[in-house]
Write a protein that holds these residues in place. Structure first.
Motif, mmCIF file in Angstrom:
data_model
loop_
_atom_site.group_PDB
_atom_site.id
_atom_site.type_symbol
_atom_site.label_atom_id
_atom_site.label_comp_id
_atom_site.label_asym_id
_atom_site.label_seq_id
_atom_site.Cartn_x
_atom_site.Cartn_y
_atom_site.Cartn_z
ATOM 1 N N ASP A 27 -53.022 -0.276 45.115
ATOM 2 C CA ASP A 27 -53.431 0.190 46.449
ATOM 3 C C ASP A 27 -54.414 -0.813 47.053
ATOM 4 N N GLU A 28 -54.292 -1.039 48.372
ATOM 5 C CA GLU A 28 -55.122 -2.041 49.042
ATOM 6 C C GLU A 28 -56.615 -1.819 48.805
ATOM 7 N N TRP A 29 -57.066 -0.565 48.966
ATOM 8 C CA TRP A 29 -58.506 -0.287 48.829
ATOM 9 C C TRP A 29 -58.998 -0.635 47.432
ATOM 10 N N PHE A 30 -58.120 -0.440 46.455
ATOM 11 C CA PHE A 30 -58.500 -0.720 45.070
ATOM 12 C C PHE A 30 -58.608 -2.234 44.844
ATOM 13 N N PRO B 62 -56.277 -8.804 41.311
ATOM 14 C CA PRO B 62 -57.243 -7.797 41.765
ATOM 15 C C PRO B 62 -56.784 -6.349 41.552
ATOM 16 N N TRP B 63 -55.602 -6.174 40.972
ATOM 17 C CA TRP B 63 -55.078 -4.830 40.696
ATOM 18 C C TRP B 63 -55.233 -4.433 39.224
ATOM 19 N N HIS B 64 -55.517 -5.447 38.384
ATOM 20 C CA HIS B 64 -55.553 -5.220 36.937
ATOM 21 C C HIS B 64 -56.963 -4.820 36.500
ATOM 22 N N VAL B 65 -57.087 -3.582 35.984
ATOM 23 C CA VAL B 65 -58.403 -3.062 35.637
ATOM 24 C C VAL B 65 -58.449 -2.613 34.182
ATOM 25 N N GLN B 66 -59.613 -2.806 33.579
ATOM 26 C CA GLN B 66 -59.832 -2.417 32.186
ATOM 27 C C GLN B 66 -61.234 -1.841 32.056
ATOM 28 N N LEU B 67 -61.534 -1.325 30.863
ATOM 29 C CA LEU B 67 -62.896 -0.867 30.600
ATOM 30 C C LEU B 67 -63.743 -2.085 30.206
ATOM 31 N N LEU B 68 -64.965 -2.133 30.735
ATOM 32 C CA LEU B 68 -65.895 -3.217 30.392
ATOM 33 C C LEU B 68 -66.085 -3.333 28.888
ATOM 34 N N GLU B 69 -66.135 -2.184 28.220
ATOM 35 C CA GLU B 69 -66.409 -2.189 26.772
ATOM 36 C C GLU B 69 -65.281 -2.833 25.966
ATOM 37 N N HIS B 70 -64.132 -3.069 26.596
ATOM 38 C CA HIS B 70 -63.036 -3.718 25.874
ATOM 39 C C HIS B 70 -63.027 -5.234 26.036
ATOM 40 N N ASN B 71 -64.009 -5.742 26.781
ATOM 41 C CA ASN B 71 -64.124 -7.202 26.923
ATOM 42 C C ASN B 71 -64.390 -7.831 25.565
ATOM 43 N N GLY B 72 -63.534 -8.755 25.185
ATOM 44 C CA GLY B 72 -63.773 -9.509 23.951
ATOM 45 C C GLY B 72 -63.525 -8.774 22.656
ATOM 46 N N ILE B 73 -62.849 -7.633 22.675
ATOM 47 C CA ILE B 73 -62.581 -6.953 21.396
ATOM 48 C C ILE B 73 -61.458 -7.683 20.648
ATOM 49 N N SER B 74 -61.424 -7.500 19.330
ATOM 50 C CA SER B 74 -60.460 -8.227 18.496
ATOM 51 C C SER B 74 -59.075 -7.593 18.584
#
Ligand SMILES: [Zn+2]
Length: 231
Positions: free
Chosen positions: A94-97, A118-130
């Motif tokens: 969605d554009e707003w997202f 700009p549409w691909h979203v994840q949880l911050l806590e999953h940054n750099g997990i193995s």
């Protein structure tokens, strides 16, 4: 209420915390959105990568299955390597997202890790997990999905010896359970040909007298009925 909906029902297997975070965002924004890509099975990823490859002439695919655009940016991850395959990513188109910045997303524990997606979203806590951690998340999310019960599991939950062999006791228990399941599903359990005719025919009076006239008519009907029930 404002929330995120999944476009494809086979892609809803995304870690709940991520869905909850996107929903919290939707609620605050007072806007709903659509997740156009959530969990991807390997089969689904192969289809998506082929579509990405075909999108533009300059796109190319390498042996891992990954697809790159003419600028050398990875636009579809290698087979099995996409975070979508690990149930930890959502694409919300969605554009707003798409306009939301990481500074705005931080409050919800969300992040867009690739600025060109700009549409691909994840949880911050999953940054750099193995990869091992990703596999653990995937396995916990997919637990019970598309899973058929095997003989051993059936025996275990019905209190039989779980040896995986469908012997007489297991078959007897299966019949019992089948009747129970049919009851739950509202499938009638006719015990005689008379009950069967009364329960299924709009003009039972035509058929009932025939039970007395035609030899084995009742057995004939009950055999058809049992076959249809899978007995
Ligand atoms: Zn994505």
């Amino acid at each position: 209420m404002s929330s995120v909906k999944f476009k494809y029902q086979d892609e809803i297997y995304v870690i709940q915390k991520l869905v909850d975070a996107v929903n919290a965002l939707c609620k605050d924004m007072g806007k709903s959105c659509t997740c156009t890509s959530g969990y991807r099975s390997l089969e689904k990823q192969k289809i998506i990568n082929a579509q990405k490859l075909a999108e533009s002439k300059g796109n190319y695919q390498v042996s891992s299955g990954a697809v790159y655009n003419s600028k050398g940016q990875c636009i579809a991850a290698a087979f099995g390597a996409s975070n979508h395959c690990f149930c930890i990513a959502m694409d919300v188109s969605d554009e707003w997202f798409k306009e939301l910045t990481n500074a705005q997303l931080k409050k919800y524990g969300l992040v867009k890790p690739m600025d060109y997606e700009p549409w691909h979203v994840q949880l911050l806590e999953h940054n750099g997990i193995s990869d091992v951690q990703k596999e653990q998340i995937r396995d916990s999310v997919l637990k019970g999905v598309d899973k058929d019960m095997d003989v051993k599991e059936f025996q275990a939950i019905t209190g039989l010896t779980a040896d995986g062999i469908a012997g007489p006791k297991t078959k007897e228990k299966a019949k019992e359970v089948l009747q129970c399941c049919q009851g739950i599903l509202g499938i009638p359990n006719f015990k005689t040909a008379e009950e069967l005719i009364k329960g299924t025919q709009s003009s039972p009076d035509i058929w009932l007298p025939l039970l007395k006239v035609i030899t084995y008519f009742d057995s004939f009907l009950m055999n058809i009925y049992k076959k249809m029930r899978g007995e």
